[in-house]
Design an enzyme around this catalytic site. Sequence first.
Site, PDB file in Angstrom:
ATOM      1  N   ARG A  96     -31.564  21.945  -8.165  1.00  0.00           N
ATOM      2  CA  ARG A  96     -31.630  20.944  -9.224  1.00  0.00           C
ATOM      3  C   ARG A  96     -32.813  20.014  -9.015  1.00  0.00           C
ATOM      4  NH1 ARG A  96     -26.519  18.362  -8.656  1.00  0.00           N
ATOM      5  NH2 ARG A  96     -25.670  20.438  -9.033  1.00  0.00           N
ATOM      6  N   LYS A 136     -19.379  32.731   3.547  1.00  0.00           N
ATOM      7  CA  LYS A 136     -17.973  32.358   3.537  1.00  0.00           C
ATOM      8  C   LYS A 136     -17.841  30.949   2.943  1.00  0.00           C
ATOM      9  CE  LYS A 136     -17.645  29.771   7.681  1.00  0.00           C
ATOM     10  NZ  LYS A 136     -16.996  29.365   8.863  1.00  0.00           N
ATOM     11  N   ASP A 165     -21.257  37.003   7.638  1.00  0.00           N
ATOM     12  CA  ASP A 165     -20.447  36.389   8.669  1.00  0.00           C
ATOM     13  C   ASP A 165     -21.393  36.306   9.856  1.00  0.00           C
ATOM     14  OD1 ASP A 165     -18.824  35.775  10.769  1.00  0.00           O
ATOM     15  OD2 ASP A 165     -17.156  36.995  10.093  1.00  0.00           O
ATOM     16  N   HIS A 166     -21.975  35.116  10.078  1.00  0.00           N
ATOM     17  CA  HIS A 166     -23.111  35.071  11.000  1.00  0.00           C
ATOM     18  C   HIS A 166     -22.718  35.460  12.422  1.00  0.00           C
ATOM     19  CE1 HIS A 166     -21.454  31.024  11.502  1.00  0.00           C
ATOM     20  NE2 HIS A 166     -21.918  31.107  12.720  1.00  0.00           N
ATOM     21  N   LYS A 192     -24.686  38.127  15.852  1.00  0.00           N
ATOM     22  CA  LYS A 192     -24.994  37.702  17.221  1.00  0.00           C
ATOM     23  C   LYS A 192     -25.102  38.905  18.151  1.00  0.00           C
ATOM     24  CE  LYS A 192     -23.066  33.075  17.166  1.00  0.00           C
ATOM     25  NZ  LYS A 192     -24.354  32.391  17.343  1.00  0.00           N
ATOM     26  N   GLU A 224     -14.679  24.249  18.941  1.00  0.00           N
ATOM     27  CA  GLU A 224     -15.813  23.384  18.625  1.00  0.00           C
ATOM     28  C   GLU A 224     -15.540  22.024  19.225  1.00  0.00           C
ATOM     29  OE1 GLU A 224     -17.603  24.091  14.401  1.00  0.00           O
ATOM     30  OE2 GLU A 224     -15.467  24.506  14.327  1.00  0.00           O
ATOM     31  N   ASP A 250     -10.875  28.672   7.664  1.00  0.00           N
ATOM     32  CA  ASP A 250     -12.300  28.521   7.916  1.00  0.00           C
ATOM     33  C   ASP A 250     -12.779  29.481   9.001  1.00  0.00           C
ATOM     34  OD1 ASP A 250     -14.768  27.282   7.457  1.00  0.00           O
ATOM     35  OD2 ASP A 250     -14.515  25.969   9.192  1.00  0.00           O
ATOM     36  N   HIS A 276     -14.133  34.984  11.223  1.00  0.00           N
ATOM     37  CA  HIS A 276     -14.721  35.222  12.545  1.00  0.00           C
ATOM     38  C   HIS A 276     -13.727  35.845  13.528  1.00  0.00           C
ATOM     39  CE1 HIS A 276     -17.874  32.972  10.878  1.00  0.00           C
ATOM     40  NE2 HIS A 276     -17.424  31.764  11.147  1.00  0.00           N
ATOM     41  N   LYS A 313     -11.164  22.166  16.208  1.00  0.00           N
ATOM     42  CA  LYS A 313     -12.271  21.208  16.273  1.00  0.00           C
ATOM     43  C   LYS A 313     -11.924  20.142  17.291  1.00  0.00           C
ATOM     44  CE  LYS A 313     -14.299  21.849  11.771  1.00  0.00           C
ATOM     45  NZ  LYS A 313     -15.583  22.368  12.287  1.00  0.00           N
TER      46      LYS A 313
END
Lengths: 507, 346
Positions: free
Chosen positions: A62, A169, A198-199, A203, A237, A256, A261, A359
């Site tokens: 935008r 995702k 899906d990063h 890896k 995390e 999430d 994952h 988390k």
Amino acid sequence: MSSSNPLRDAQDRRLPRIAGPSGLVIFGVTGDLSRKKLMPAVYDLANRGLLPPGFSLVGFARRDWASEDFAQVVHDAVKEHARTEFREEVWQQLIQGMRFVQGDFDDDKAFETLKATIQELDKAQGTGGNFAFYLSVPPKFFPQVVQQLKKHGLAEQKENSWRRAVIEKPFGHDLDSAQELNRIVHEVFPPNEVFRIDHYLGKETVQNILALRFANQMFEPIWNRSYVDHVQITMAEDIGIGGRAGYYDGIGAARDVIQNHLLQLLALTAMEEPASFDADALVAEKSKVLGAVKIPKDLGRDTVRGQYAAGWQGGAKAVGYLQEDGIDPKSKTDTYAAVKLEIDNRRWAGVPFYLRTGKRLGRRVTEIAVVFQRAPHSPFDHTATEELGQNAIVIRVQPDEGVTVRFGSKVPGTSMEIRDVSMDFAYGESFTESSPEAYERLILDVLLGDANLFPRLEEVEQSWRILDPIEQYWDTHGKPAQYASGTWGPVEADEMLARDGRSWRRP
Amino acid sequence: MRIDLTDTTSSKINKALVQGRRAIGTPAVGMVLTLVIVTDEENAYDALKAANEASREHPSRTLVVVKRFSRSPRDRSKARLDAEVRLGADAGTGETVVLRLYGEVINHAQSVVLPLLLPDAPTVVWWPVNGPVDPAKDPLGALGQRRVTDTYAAEQPIHELTARSENYTPGDTDLSWARITPWRSMLAAALDQLPTKVTSVEVEGEEFNPSCELLAMWLADRLSVPVKRTLSAGPGLTAVRMETADGPIVLDRADGSLATLCMNGQPDRAVALKRRETSELLAEELRRLDPDDTYASALKFGVDRLGAVVEKAEAEASKTGEDAAASETKPAPAKKAAPAKKAAAK
């Protein structure tokens, strides 16, 4: 590409796989992901000589920018976040193909401009009509964007060229929404031209799971219920939700992280050997094992969710989830989730797979721990093996990628005392700046059309089939347990394993 | 940390390595290969620097073998080994031992190196300068399954290429070959984009740069068409022109960093083709440790045949006049390389 190319030879392993003529269009190019990961990854690929001459990058957002402003933003993003050193000549190669298209997703004129830009790039840069559309936008915009692409003829697959869609995702928030999303995307793009990122799968260590299991002889014979006691898959995390309150609240840790994952890691750890290392064979085996996953009968007993409460994380004071900005103080969203899954097949019957994510846990770590049974008989007396734990193979996905093997060893001295020791393999490439980022690999694979490392439609739907009943149970029963920030999750999770006579590893 | 050992032996060096690892607190080692660098004092510093950088990608034990030639006959008959053991921050991600050999032991360097090789892990021997004529028969070369020479650093690179091809043993490779990987990759990509029949090729680059010959031989070998080698002021390779049924494909790099790819019917495109550092070349060499068959095939094509084909091609060109357009922009000194002594190796 063309096998008739006389300069290509399977023997010639030095020649890298270079993508054919192509371009990448990023929607939502002003976002964080785009600046921190995608743009640097594109630069790093160019720097490694893996992008075709004339590769083009089109930003769509935008913001009222000219192409020069866009180039400046990419320049800054690359300088700050790229893995490889900044080189002027690489930049000169990239900048010639950089364009910016300003507009809203409902703006027909903007999509006409995009179409014109793509045609202009085909002429000026020789991209040959091959474009990948990267939807780095919230999922609620997916339908609009793909419909616009269709309406303006941007998604048409023409002969000798391709149009691909790349989506991130979350792939829905339950099975219904995932199927709806798939329907919308596949209405416009054929299934084999849709790449779900899906990063984790990009890896090196995750790809190494397959190498470890199937290229070696010493692991596979014991990789089954006869020797394995249980498997723990952890993704922790240390950060909170940060500024993602709007996205995170109502989604939670299970949707999430576990849905994509952790279930992917489970599939790679538990699947049978694929017939070959290609996308179809891999998806077949992964679907099979995901299809055999059985959720616990008593969901109250074998699942745990939690929310981080105020506390101290790594020496810094952290607020609780319910006190975060923008979070409803009565929110039931889980920031920690642990589930016990079983796999109903001959290899794994009776071996629990414990998956957990959260988390504000002790530290940032992702690992797969395959914990083995104790030796059936020990010639050593009880005191000698008192401190001996169970053998384990731990695949450390991040950070500090590598593999650890834990086994008992005699403590030097005159008495016989056996204690656990670790044998460590630090992934050779991990302590180098030149270890490729997951996004580099994945973007290159999209441009090459190699779908090995992308979860397919079937896998996404199967994952939701596993998670949906758990989420539904949570919605109607109780509320998340509180755990102090900086610890390894709620006591309920420890109790869950203690009931099985096991305990969580401290990663 | 550094440990200096004078008048020592391999077993003392091994002890020092273990001691050093204990002292810096990292007893576990995850090194993937042993890199043996055979060099003189003058080139040791640069070679070691490159090796340390490459070790970030390939954690390795680096053994630098420096042969110190003594002046007097009395010193020459005495043997002495000095070693400098470097670990931790001083040695990239692995361990480094600089071995200085004096006197008779110079001729028995393999006896010093053999006990210091990592168990099981592959061994790579690299001669930054003055590579032996037959690397596989060299006592040190025999220890490695990969032997890396650098023809570019030779006084008579073209002669050396011929010698390398005569003595080629699987596992031999050359940094001049690694230098042209980006070029080869870009040319292959160009033919991916425009699948067409190549009729003739011209490779242009500076004199005494064996990379140009290797690229020309690779093209000739793969394409089975006449390949002409022409000279320019450099730096390095400057251009490759492929005449095809669909018009010329030209990859032109005048400044040593940014090249232009021109193809018929397609817009001109900029391509980054920077000349790479030695450390990057070495890292590429260490990525694959199996014999490089493509190199062997290109090398064995033979520099002489390249010349012969050129003459044949020129004869054809003058007969038909068809190729005139391709060569008119060239100074085209149709000289056979008669390499004079190279002023500076690097």
